[in-house]
Design an enzyme around this catalytic site. Structure first.
Site, PDB file in Angstrom:
ATOM      1  N   ASP A   1     -22.947 -15.292  42.781  1.00  0.00           N
ATOM      2  CA  ASP A   1     -23.780 -16.487  42.690  1.00  0.00           C
ATOM      3  C   ASP A   1     -25.226 -16.093  42.936  1.00  0.00           C
ATOM      4  O   ASP A   1     -25.516 -15.193  43.734  1.00  0.00           O
ATOM      5  CB  ASP A   1     -23.316 -17.575  43.663  1.00  0.00           C
TER       6      ASP A   1
ATOM      7  N   ASP B   1     -22.965 -27.258  47.831  1.00  0.00           N
ATOM      8  CA  ASP B   1     -23.229 -26.250  48.859  1.00  0.00           C
ATOM      9  C   ASP B   1     -23.594 -27.002  50.138  1.00  0.00           C
ATOM     10  O   ASP B   1     -24.687 -27.563  50.272  1.00  0.00           O
ATOM     11  CB  ASP B   1     -24.374 -25.351  48.387  1.00  0.00           C
TER      12      ASP B   1
ATOM     13  N   GLU C   1     -23.758 -26.632  54.165  1.00  0.00           N
ATOM     14  CA  GLU C   1     -23.715 -25.582  55.176  1.00  0.00           C
ATOM     15  C   GLU C   1     -24.836 -25.749  56.198  1.00  0.00           C
ATOM     16  O   GLU C   1     -25.517 -26.775  56.245  1.00  0.00           O
ATOM     17  CB  GLU C   1     -23.821 -24.223  54.491  1.00  0.00           C
TER      18      GLU C   1
END
Length: 735
Positions: free
Chosen positions: A10, A99, A101
């Site tokens: 990624d 995403d 986090e």
């Protein structure tokens, strides 16, 4: 670098110039590209990275970096889609990624905006709600729930390791200090494993290095339908141990090979290790009796295209392998087909990626004769499975699934060909393996077994095609008006119309009554209160003050407990405080009248697993608690089962994080009998409620809510069967 799976990478704006051909030559076969962050940033290199990865043959997708305290999940989902975060079922577009986090701007103020602590200064419930807002919006805009990328420790710290996210594929980040194939723990309340693992931020690939937890065919299926997240390979092998019951074999990523013996009632026993080193194969297929010795056999293919024959020994093991062919890497699917020609020898079918379907007749020695092309266009299916003899005409059949979840039946002709397809089901996209299981409930009809990515196995008893469709009635949505609820409670017959009702508390504090219809569904919500967001729990408790009307209790975060007397018209009288110190419990549930004194009681669980019973005192309050058990932390949900077994005593239902559902029969005291399992696959729900008798058949029912907002009704059967106690689920609304 892990030694299993498919490698990928990624990248973001930090890698503006990627040599994609070099990455391909190094072994990368998929890529994720950062598209957006918050709703204020787009990656200037996104277009070139997204197209560059595809130009060299990679499957690629886009990800969004969430800043949840910046704007709502829905806002950021829309921004993501508007700037490249879409999806199409073209076979080379990976599903969108959230995403979610650690806060990269922890403690910082930028342009007047304070980003907060590592959890963005948000409570676990707020973060959970934000994810669902993002996910539901993505599903509405693209048709796909997103993958969740996260770190286990952060997810557990900031979101509290919640259940209810198992429908989202998991991409876990964990950087081991030395080479290993172990990604470490995942957030266990929602996932048993991961789809992808980001194992390094420092190479070997550009950006971050990742591995797909499966083989390439599964990766392609995941890109098309998202339904394949399993790390296992499962094959139906017939009666491998000669006990008259059909069995399964499972190949794990570490190469261990296990036999799961059928029980004869549709289930399977725990796996028995029968081999190691099987990770040299990318396909293992149960093929029936291929060498005419009366024992079912197995074939396996290596990535180099060689095909190997394993003769079954009739005791559940297999004899040493013998090579029977080369060049089989041209096929993306190989399946046992049964004895299609009636010569007593089992045959196989194989499909090429362009959709060409080939039949290979067995030669009686374990090998196969020259293939015969029997069809084209079969690339529209993402799974093929032998259906054994589903229609009981003495000829083996074929079952095929499309990426949209529809299931299709091909009746065998008694040759190597099949009749025209007809649809026999929908909604099968939730499974990653669909297998013809033979007759595993000993009723003389061929059955189907299906496996979900969470590890649960589902058994479909064949009906011999006695119905014109599939033996299952289509699901009917019979509810509307369910929007953005947060907490549900079953409250009994709140408005005195003889039907069980639900209440729903929205995040904005509005409180709504959903009246039961008497057919298992509920009407649109009626506002009966505001300001209820001061409570972190609301619980329907039955008639707690002995006035014949069902009541409600509510707990504030400070641990105070409040009683709301029902008025019998669907509303509640002003609150009265009835206790303090209740913050020590992570679950409070109505238990019905457990003691037979005509007063409803409750149970409460502490985080360490201690279970307490509180008998009602007849005024709406509760007597001193009695500890009735330990070890109850193994469950992530408890729910009153009303009187599921119709013995006049209220029961209890509990769910484990693995999705299994357990029944505790009431004793007529504050205690319960030993548990027995009554179901599996229930991890797809975030609320499970004892709903009373909502279809007026005299049996207690269950209502369950999925994170996508749908409400599912399970009609009780009075425990007339020795297993589950409820009928097949029917969706009765969306939430």
């Amino acid at each position: 670098m892990p030694t299993f799976g498919i490698q990928g990478l990624d990248v973001s704006g930090h890698q503006p110039s990627v040599d994609w051909q070099q990455q391909w030559n190094m072994g990368a076969r998929f890529a994720y590209v950062k598209a957006t962050e918050g709703n204020y940033y787009t990656n200037p290199s996104y277009g070139s990275q997204y197209q560059g990865s595809r130009n060299v043959g990679m499957i690629r997708g886009a990800y969004h970096f969430a800043i949840p305290n910046w704007s709502s999940g829905a806002d950021q989902a829309r921004y993501f889609v508007q700037n490249g975060g879409g999806w199409s079922a073209d076979g080379y577009t990976m599903p969108p990624v959230l995403d979610f986090e650690f806060n990269p701007y922890e403690g910082r103020t930028i342009n007047g905006f304070y980003f907060g602590n590592t959890c963005y200064n948000m409570a676990p419930a707020q973060l959970q709600s934000w994810v669902r807002d993002f996910g539901n919006t993505m599903q509405a805009l693209t048709g796909r729930l997103p993958v969740i990328y996260t770190n286990t420790s952060w997810w557990n710290q900031c979101l509290g390791n919640p259940a209810g996210f198992g429908d989202y594929p998991l991409w876990v980040a964990a950087y081991p200090s030395s080479p290993t194939n172990n990604a470490g723990p995942v957030p266990t309340a929602s996932w048993s494993t991961y789809s992808m693992w980001q194992y390094s931020s420092t190479g070997p690939f550009a950006g971050d290095s990742n591995v797909w937890n499966g083989d390439y065919s599964q990766l392609k299926t995941f890109a098309s339908s998202g339904a394949v997240r399993s790390i296992l390979k499962i094959s139906a092998v017939g009666d491998a141990n000669s006990d008259g019951r059909s069995d399964l074999v499972v190949r794990r990523p570490d190469g261990s090979f296990l036999l799961h013996r059928g029980t004869g009632n549709g289930s399977y026993l725990a796996g028995q290790l029968i081999g190691t080193g099987w990770n040299i194969y990318d396909a293992t297929v149960g093929v029936g009796d291929s060498n005419t010795d009366g024992k079912p056999d197995l074939i396996a293919r290596r990535p180099d295209g060689t095909l190997w024959f394993y003769a079954g020994d009739g005791a559940g093991n297999y004899k040493p392998a013998r090579q029977i062919g080369t060049g089989w890497q041209i096929f993306d699917t190989i399946q046992g087909a049964g004895d299609t020609t009636g010569d007593g020898i089992s045959d196989i079918i194989a499909r090429q990626p362009d959709g060409a379907l080939w039949a290979y007749a067995g030669d009686g020695t374990g090998g196969y004769r020259i293939g015969q092309k029997i069809g084209t266009g079969w690339q529209i299916y993402d799974q093929l499975s032998k259906g054994d003899d589903l229609n009981r005409d003495g000829k083996p059949d074929l079952v095929a699934r499309r990426p949209d979840g529809t299931l299709w039946f091909y009746a065998g002709n008694g040759t190597t060909t099949y009749q025209n397809a007809r649809q026999i089901g929908s909604g099968w996209e939730i499974y990653d393996h669909i297998l013809g299981a033979g007759d595993n409930n000993n009723d003389g009809k061929s059955d189907i077994v299906a496996h979900r990515p969470d590890g649960s196995i589902w058994f479909y008893a064949g009906d011999g095609m006695s119905k014109p469709t599939d033996g299952y009635q289509p699901a009917a949505n019979v509810g509307s008006g369910w929007d953005n609820r947060e907490r549900l409670s079953a409250v009994g017959d709140a408005n005195s119309d003889g039907r069980s009702d639900l209440v729903a508390r929205r995040p904005d504090g509005s409180f709504l009554l959903h009246r039961g219809t008497g057919n298992g569904s509920y009407l649109a919500g009626q506002l009966i209160g505001t300001g209820w967001n001061i409570y972190d729990a609301t619980v329907g408790v039955g008639d707690s003050n002995t006035d014949g009307k069902p009541d409600l209790i509510a707990r504030r975060p400070d641990g105070t407990l409040w009683f709301y007397a029902g008025d019998g018209a669907g509303n509640y009288k002003p609150a009265r405080q009835i206790g303090t110190g209740w913050q020590i419990f992570d679950t409070i549930q109505g238990a019905g009248d457990t003691t037979g004194d005509g007063i409803s009681d409750i149970i409460a669980r502490q985080p360490d697993g201690a279970l307490w019973a509180y008998a009602g005192d007849g005024t709406g309050g509760y007597r001193i608690g009695q500890k009735i058990g330990t070890g109850w932390q193994i469950y992530d949900q408890l729910s009153k089962g009303d009187d599921l077994n119709r013995d006049g005593k209220p029961d209890l239902v509990a769910r484990r994080p693995d999705g299994t559902l357990w029944f505790y029969a009431g004793n007529g005291t504050t205690t319960y009998q030993n548990a027995r399992q009554i179901g599996s696959g229930w991890e797809i729900y975030d609320h499970i409620l004892g709903a009373g008798d909502n279809n007026n058949d005299g049996k207690s029912d269950i209502v369950a809510h999925r994170p996508d907002g749908s409400i599912w009704f399970y009609a009780g059967d009075g425990m007339s069967k020795p297993t589950d106690g409820y009928l097949l689920a029917v969706p009765v609304g969306s939430l």
